[in-house]
Write an enzyme that holds these catalytic residues in place. Structure first.
Site, PDB file in Angstrom:
ATOM      1  N   THR A  56       0.826  -1.201   0.000  1.00  0.00           N
ATOM      2  CA  THR A  56       0.000   0.000   0.000  1.00  0.00           C
ATOM      3  C   THR A  56       0.862   1.253   0.000  1.00  0.00           C
ATOM      4  OG1 THR A  56      -1.637  -1.235   1.290  1.00  0.00           O
ATOM      5  CG2 THR A  56      -1.938   1.135   1.151  1.00  0.00           C
ATOM      6  N   TYR A 143       5.941 -12.975   3.095  1.00  0.00           N
ATOM      7  CA  TYR A 143       4.670 -12.626   2.451  1.00  0.00           C
ATOM      8  C   TYR A 143       4.423 -13.563   1.279  1.00  0.00           C
ATOM      9  CZ  TYR A 143       1.055  -9.313   0.796  1.00  0.00           C
ATOM     10  OH  TYR A 143      -0.119  -8.716   0.419  1.00  0.00           O
ATOM     11  N   LYS A 168       2.631 -14.098   6.119  1.00  0.00           N
ATOM     12  CA  LYS A 168       1.473 -13.305   5.708  1.00  0.00           C
ATOM     13  C   LYS A 168       0.936 -13.888   4.405  1.00  0.00           C
ATOM     14  CE  LYS A 168      -0.017  -8.659   4.436  1.00  0.00           C
ATOM     15  NZ  LYS A 168       0.386  -7.292   4.073  1.00  0.00           N
TER      16      LYS A 168
END
Length: 329
Positions: A56, A143, A168
């Site tokens: 983000t 991730y 994640k």
């Protein structure tokens, strides 16, 4: 950076994990004053951790110097109140360099994003994340998404690597995640797990069913009151409120997000601007959302707030977005 282990600080959290956007001035340059305001407002709104310069936050668009400056600014604004985790990515050599920059900036940990472009086999992924973890004093969260998908066996091997504290998941394959959780648990290991889908609230109830309660909230960037209400409902078992917010806000938000490429970032930045903080536009190769979609987002945010339970004056249901109304420093 704080002395408390990152895993301990993230094991039981009272709010969502905050992934701030990166603020740019009208000329496209980094605007650290606005970024600081955004981070500060998010922490004051109840974020449990700050994940700086990740997806983000447009990690892909930042120079190494900008990356370090943002991480250091987030650390300074946190002042130890919540942990700060920084992104790290690209190939192994560059990921190691970004890890060192994150250390210099004072981060508490790393979110290891998928290697750039290549589709590696399991041995390559294991070597990549192992080398990254060995290169830094920072704890590492791996991730999983896109070109970095782990088998249960590789997840077990990574969970044994010193410095790797969690996984994640940005893939959304619940069958695979259950097999990973079961395999790692059967090996006697207990890492952290995070739901990292673009609008993680949408699958929060499903992930909770396999024991994964930590998640990143893009909504927290622009509507922390809505994000916090959902987080509290999920944590307390108030499925009636959770479902009300899902049906009336989060599902329509995902449908809107799916209207454009890159909206998982650009629509979030538009939401922060709607809240009163001018964080600028996204950098290429991302582009801005259609004006009509931004108008739809504004209406949707108001609809979401109308679904919140009544609160005392000044309580969470009356607070504004993480963009707030404060001016940039």
């Amino acid at each position: 950076m704080t002395s408390a282990p990152l895993a301990a600080r993230l094991t039981r959290v009272s709010g969502p994990l905050f992934f701030p956007v990166t603020a740019y001035a009208p000329d496209g340059s980094l605007d650290l004053g606005v970024f600081r305001a955004h981070v500060r407002q998010g922490i004051e709104a109840g974020a449990a951790a700050v994940f700086s310069c990740c997806g983000t936050g447009e990690f892909h668009a930042l120079t190494p110097q900008e990356f370090r400056a943002c991480v250091a600014a987030a650390v300074e604004e946190s002042a130890g109140r919540v942990p700060v985790v920084a992104g790290a990515g690209y190939g192994t050599a560059l990921a190691v360099q970004y890890a060192r920059l994150a250390e210099e900036g004072g981060a508490d940990g790393l979110l290891a994003m998928p290697p750039y472009l290549v589709v590696a086999d399991q041995a390559g992924l294991l070597a990549h994340y192992s080398e990254l973890a060995a290169s830094t004093r920072l704890d590492v969260i791996v991730y999983q998404r896109d070109n970095a998908v782990l088998t249960p066996e590789t997840a077990v091997a990574l969970a044994r690597v010193d410095g790797v504290i969690g996984f994640k998941d940005g893939l959304g394959d619940l069958d695979l995640m259950q097999r990973i959780v079961s395999a790692v648990r059967s090996a006697g290991l207990d890492p952290l797990y995070f739901n990292g889908l673009p609008t993680a609230e949408l699958t929060g109830l499903a992930y909770r069913g396999i024991g994964i309660t930590l998640y990143s909230s893009a909504v927290f960037c622009f509507a922390p009151d809505i994000a916090l209400a959902f987080h509290h409902a999920l944590a307390s078992g108030d499925d009636e409120l959770a479902n009300r917010l899902l049906d009336g806000f989060f599902v329509p938000l995902v449908e809107l997000r799916n209207q454009g490429r890159g909206y998982a970032v650009s629509l979030v930045k538009a939401g922060v601007r709607l809240g009163g903080l001018d964080v600028g536009e996204v950098r290429p190769p991302l582009s801005e959302p259609d004006a009509d979609h931004i108008e739809q987002l504004a209406v949707l945010i108001e609809r979401g707030r109308a679904l919140l339970p009544a609160a005392e004056p000044g309580g969470p249901a009356e607070s504004g977005g993480a963009g707030g109304s404060g001016a940039a420093e």
